[in-house]
Scaffold this active site. Sequence first.
Site, PDB file in Angstrom:
ATOM      1  NE  ARG A 236      -4.375  -1.679   0.151  1.00  0.00           N
ATOM      2  CZ  ARG A 236      -4.402  -2.358  -0.855  1.00  0.00           C
ATOM      3  NH1 ARG A 236      -3.277  -2.588  -1.723  1.00  0.00           N
ATOM      4  NH2 ARG A 236      -5.489  -3.347  -0.842  1.00  0.00           N
ATOM      5  CG  ASP A 260       1.930  -2.774  -8.282  1.00  0.00           C
ATOM      6  OD1 ASP A 260       1.744  -2.421  -9.450  1.00  0.00           O
ATOM      7  OD2 ASP A 260       1.097  -3.487  -7.896  1.00  0.00           O
ATOM      8  CD  GLU A 265      -2.781   3.075  -5.532  1.00  0.00           C
ATOM      9  OE1 GLU A 265      -1.449   2.640  -5.043  1.00  0.00           O
ATOM     10  OE2 GLU A 265      -3.583   2.232  -5.689  1.00  0.00           O
ATOM     11  CG  HIS A 297      -2.687  -1.106  -6.935  1.00  0.00           C
ATOM     12  ND1 HIS A 297      -2.828  -0.619  -5.852  1.00  0.00           N
ATOM     13  CD2 HIS A 297      -2.915  -2.371  -6.741  1.00  0.00           C
ATOM     14  CE1 HIS A 297      -3.586  -1.239  -5.111  1.00  0.00           C
ATOM     15  NE2 HIS A 297      -3.309  -2.468  -5.274  1.00  0.00           N
TER      16      HIS A 297
HETATM   17  P1  NAD Z   1      -1.540 -11.073   4.845  1.00  0.00           P
HETATM   18  O1  NAD Z   1      -2.776 -10.525   5.902  1.00  0.00           O
HETATM   19  O2  NAD Z   1      -1.719 -12.407   4.555  1.00  0.00           O
HETATM   20  O3  NAD Z   1      -0.373 -10.784   5.657  1.00  0.00           O
HETATM   21  C1  NAD Z   1       0.181  -9.506   6.236  1.00  0.00           C
HETATM   22  C2  NAD Z   1       1.117  -9.920   7.290  1.00  0.00           C
HETATM   23  O4  NAD Z   1       1.542  -8.526   7.830  1.00  0.00           O
HETATM   24  C3  NAD Z   1       0.816 -10.602   8.354  1.00  0.00           C
HETATM   25  O5  NAD Z   1       1.270 -11.579   8.757  1.00  0.00           O
HETATM   26  C4  NAD Z   1       0.681  -9.401   9.564  1.00  0.00           C
HETATM   27  O6  NAD Z   1       1.013 -10.036  10.933  1.00  0.00           O
HETATM   28  C5  NAD Z   1       1.899  -8.626   9.002  1.00  0.00           C
HETATM   29  N1  NAD Z   1       2.023  -7.393   9.937  1.00  0.00           N
HETATM   30  C6  NAD Z   1       1.022  -6.487  10.257  1.00  0.00           C
HETATM   31  N2  NAD Z   1       1.523  -5.277  10.748  1.00  0.00           N
HETATM   32  C7  NAD Z   1       3.041  -5.580  10.520  1.00  0.00           C
HETATM   33  C8  NAD Z   1       4.001  -4.895  11.080  1.00  0.00           C
HETATM   34  N3  NAD Z   1       3.827  -3.682  11.641  1.00  0.00           N
HETATM   35  N4  NAD Z   1       5.289  -5.123  10.867  1.00  0.00           N
HETATM   36  C9  NAD Z   1       5.401  -6.451  10.152  1.00  0.00           C
HETATM   37  N5  NAD Z   1       4.455  -7.185   9.772  1.00  0.00           N
HETATM   38  C10 NAD Z   1       3.248  -6.733  10.193  1.00  0.00           C
HETATM   39  O7  NAD Z   1      -1.657  -9.987   3.602  1.00  0.00           O
HETATM   40  P2  NAD Z   1      -1.221 -10.272   2.082  1.00  0.00           P
HETATM   41  O8  NAD Z   1      -2.418 -11.245   1.300  1.00  0.00           O
HETATM   42  O9  NAD Z   1       0.218 -11.009   2.192  1.00  0.00           O
HETATM   43  O10 NAD Z   1      -1.082  -8.953   1.575  1.00  0.00           O
HETATM   44  C11 NAD Z   1       0.106  -8.022   2.069  1.00  0.00           C
HETATM   45  C12 NAD Z   1      -0.364  -6.687   1.465  1.00  0.00           C
HETATM   46  O11 NAD Z   1      -0.257  -6.847  -0.022  1.00  0.00           O
HETATM   47  C13 NAD Z   1      -1.557  -5.903   1.936  1.00  0.00           C
HETATM   48  O12 NAD Z   1      -1.245  -4.725   2.169  1.00  0.00           O
HETATM   49  C14 NAD Z   1      -2.318  -6.186   0.754  1.00  0.00           C
HETATM   50  O13 NAD Z   1      -3.106  -4.794   0.658  1.00  0.00           O
HETATM   51  C15 NAD Z   1      -1.231  -5.975  -0.282  1.00  0.00           C
HETATM   52  N6  NAD Z   1      -1.735  -6.662  -1.954  1.00  0.00           N
HETATM   53  C16 NAD Z   1      -1.252  -5.589  -2.921  1.00  0.00           C
HETATM   54  C17 NAD Z   1      -1.968  -6.106  -4.128  1.00  0.00           C
HETATM   55  C18 NAD Z   1      -1.360  -5.539  -5.410  1.00  0.00           C
HETATM   56  O14 NAD Z   1      -1.959  -5.678  -6.509  1.00  0.00           O
HETATM   57  N7  NAD Z   1      -0.421  -4.603  -5.538  1.00  0.00           N
HETATM   58  C19 NAD Z   1      -2.755  -7.299  -4.261  1.00  0.00           C
HETATM   59  C20 NAD Z   1      -2.917  -7.845  -3.115  1.00  0.00           C
HETATM   60  C21 NAD Z   1      -2.625  -7.532  -1.787  1.00  0.00           C
END
Ligand code: NAD
Length: 332
Positions: A236, A260, A265, A297
């Site tokens: 994000r 990305d 954005e 994105h």
């Molecule tokens: P997820 O919920 O499986 O994993 C997120 C992890 O971050 C968890 O293990 C959580 O404990 C950890 N976390 C929370 N706070 C933290 C901190 N302060 N320090 C370190 N770790 C911390 O999520 P995911 O499915 O792996 O997604 C990760 C990110 O990717 C999200 O922000 C999501 O919005 C983003 N995303 C982006 C796209 C894109 O197209 N660019 C697509 C899907 C997801």
Amino acid sequence: MPLVAVYDTKPYDRDYLGPAATAAGFTCRFHEFRLNADNAALAQGADAVCIFVNDQADRPTLERLAAVGVRHIALRCAGYNQIDLTAARELGLTVTRVPAYSPHAVAEHSIALLLALIRKIPRAHNRVRELNFSLAGLVGFDLYGKTAGIIGTGQIGRLTAQILRGFGMRVLACDPAPDGTWAATHEIAYVELNELLYSSDIISLHLPLTPSTHHLINPQTIALMKPASVLVNTSRGRLIDTAALIAALKSGQIGGVALDVYEEEAGVFFEDLSGGVLADDELSRLLTFPNVLITSHQAFLTHEALTEIARVTAENLRRIAGREPATSGTCI
Ligand code: NAD
């Protein structure tokens, strides 16, 4: 037939979500514009609205949706920082999302960005198309033997870490909910954030945006990073303080950035602005650096991910309309 108002849609949304929602018994009303308080009333007659990452589902918007009879907000994404969940709960709105559509799509895009950046692929490609076959200025570096720091080891962070292990990198990770078994299996070490920052050559962000993670990358944390390290963000935009990032690129404290996602954005990414003037000065500045690579994105944009997003969203619509319990993990 129940109706779903689908906001911020592009042709690929219609291609994938349209047939899946129809099969689930829904009629779709597709809007190209993003949801906000001013246009929420256009959901009149819809049982559900379906939104994406840059729609604005704040309290005033949700109040207007509830007032016109909407009962379900179906997010067709994993992250849910764009919705006021407290307000939704108070208004009796059910909120569902697609918790995991293809973590592989996002992890693989993170790696694609990283490799393209450090091996200067866009620059090389542009040169060759101009019949300039010179290699001057294209020196990159090996990932093998370097240290990667993965912040957030959920689904996407874990896959990214595993791919980087495949390059022969040492991988450090930090997460408030560490998975020791996974780390041991892949020879990955959990460390505190500060240690990760000063030990890593590559840092990749895979954590959600929350009030506590907003501007996680800021002047203080950047100062802890290894000089000339490379930052990748497919999570994000607001995890990074853009002004601090620009300052660090100018000073050389950060050696390269692959993004990305971008702090501001909304209204820019996903749109064709090629005929106009870019009003965002910070994005304009970022685009001038030779060591910055930005995609709009698109990490989620694979056939497999779009198919899964459509399938799970349609299933969420069907279950909530039929008053069945939502599939585990989709209701928030
Ligand atoms: P997820 O919920 O499986 O994993 C997120 C992890 O971050 C968890 O293990 C959580 O404990 C950890 N976390 C929370 N706070 C933290 C901190 N302060 N320090 C370190 N770790 C911390 O999520 P995911 O499915 O792996 O997604 C990760 C990110 O990717 C999200 O922000 C999501 O919005 C983003 N995303 C982006 C796209 C894109 O197209 N660019 C697509 C899907 C997801």
